[in-house]
Design a protein around this motif. Structure first.
Motif, mmCIF file in Angstrom:
data_model
loop_
_atom_site.group_PDB
_atom_site.id
_atom_site.type_symbol
_atom_site.label_atom_id
_atom_site.label_comp_id
_atom_site.label_asym_id
_atom_site.label_seq_id
_atom_site.Cartn_x
_atom_site.Cartn_y
_atom_site.Cartn_z
ATOM 1 N N ASP A 1 -5.587 89.066 62.116
ATOM 2 C CA ASP A 1 -6.126 89.328 60.787
ATOM 3 C C ASP A 1 -6.456 90.814 60.672
ATOM 4 N N HIS B 1 -2.539 90.109 56.154
ATOM 5 C CA HIS B 1 -3.458 90.328 55.027
ATOM 6 C C HIS B 1 -3.980 91.764 54.987
ATOM 7 N N THR C 1 -7.218 92.263 57.667
ATOM 8 C CA THR C 1 -7.735 92.368 56.307
ATOM 9 C C THR C 1 -8.433 93.708 56.094
#
Length: 257
Positions: A207, A246, A209
Motif C-alpha cells: 500500500d 493506490h 497510498t
C-alpha cells in the motif's frame, strides 16, 4: 535471467554507509540549478516536508556509463527538490533481494536562512554536496551487490516501509530500473498489453497510498535495443502495478523528466 537481460553476479562485502548532510555557509547560485527554477520548485513544495526514497537497479542489464549518467541526472532533480522543500532522503542500490540492498546516502536535508533567497542559495549548495556524495558512492556501492536478477516488486515493499517511518512527510518514491524483472513475475514473457495487465493484477503489492511513485528507465537495457512491443508490455505491467498500490500519482517511463 531472461534472454533480454545480461547476467551479472558480484560477491563483494556489503557497503555500510549512512551519511547525514551538513550545510556550510555558501555564496552564489548553485551550478546545478538557476534561481528561477529553484524558486519554481519552492513554490510547488507540499505543505509538509517530503520523504524521498530512491532505489537504483544494480544488475548488469541496467549498468553502463550512459545509464549511470542518466540515473545521476534524474537523481539530481530529486535531491534538489528534497533540499529546497526540506525533508529526508534515502538512496540505495538493489538487485535480487530486499535484504541485500546497499546504501549510497541517508540523511535529513534542511536549509534554514532568514530570507527566501538565502534559503534557496543554501538549499542549492546542500543539494550539490549531497549529489556529490551519492556520485562518489555510486560505483563502489553497486559493485557490492550480490545475486542475479532484480526483485523490483520486493523493492516496492521497501518503499512502503520507508514511507511509514516518516508519517508526517509527503512520500516521494523513485525506482530506477529497466523493469525487466525475472524474480517473481516477468513482464517480458507476455505478448499483449491485456496479458501484461492481467499479470500485474495477479501480483501482491504494498500500500503506497499518498505517495508520488515513479519507475524510470523502462526498457533502457545496457546491452542494446529492446523491441518496442516488449517495452510497451513492460510499461503497461508497471503502470498497473503502480495503480494497484493506490499511489497518489504514477510515472512509468523510459526517460525521466
Amino acid at each position: 535471467m531472461t534472454s533480454l537481460t545480461v547476467r551479472r553476479a558480484t560477491a563483494v562485502a556489503a557497503l555500510t554507509l549512512t551519511a547525514t548532510a551538513t550545510l556550510t555557509a555558501c555564496t552564489g547560485t548553485s551550478g546545478a540549478g538557476s534561481r528561477q527554477s529553484d524558486a519554481q520548485i519552492a513554490a510547488a513544495c507540499p505543505s509538509s516536508s517530503i520523504a524521498t526514497t530512491i532505489g537504483i537497479d544494480g544488475t548488469g542489464s541496467f549498468q553502463s556509463a550512459k545509464a549511470k549518467a542518466e540515473n545521476l541526472r534524474i537523481i539530481s532533480g530529486y535531491v534538489r527538490r528534497t533540499a529546497i522543500c526540506g525533508g529526508h532522503l534515502r538512496v540505495f542500490g538493489f538487485a535480487s533481494s530486499t535484504g541485500g540492498t546497499v546504501p549510497l546516502f541517508e540523511g535529513d536535508l534542511h536549509a534554514d536562512a532568514p530570507t527566501d533567497n538565502a534559503k534557496l542559495r543554501k538549499a542549492g549548495k546542500l543539494a550539490d554536496q549531497t549529489l556529490q556524495t551519492i556520485t562518489d558512492q555510486y560505483d563502489p556501492a553497486l559493485a557490492g551487490l550480490a545475486g542475479n536478477g532484480s526483485d523490483i516488486l520486493g523493492m516496492l515493499a521497501l518503499l512502503q516501509q520507508g514511507n511509514t517511518q516518516h508519517p508526517d512527510h509527503t512520500p516521494v518514491d523513485l525506482l530506477l530500473t529497466d523493469g525487466l524483472t525475472n524474480i517473481g513475475a516477468d513482464p517480458t514473457t507476455v505478448t499483449t498489453p491485456a496479458a501484461a495487465t492481467a499479470l500485474a493484477d495477479a501480483q501482491r503489492v504494498p500500500d503506497l497510498t499518498g505517495a508520488e511513485v515513479s519507475i524510470v528507465g523502462i526498457g533502457r537495457e545496457a546491452s542494446g535495443e529492446i523491441p518496442s512491443a516488449v517495452i510497451e508490455n513492460v510499461t503497461v505491467f508497471w503502470q498497473r502495478i503502480c495503480e494497484n498500490t493506490h499511489a497518489a500519482s504514477c510515472q512509468i517511463s523510459t526517460e525521466g523528466k
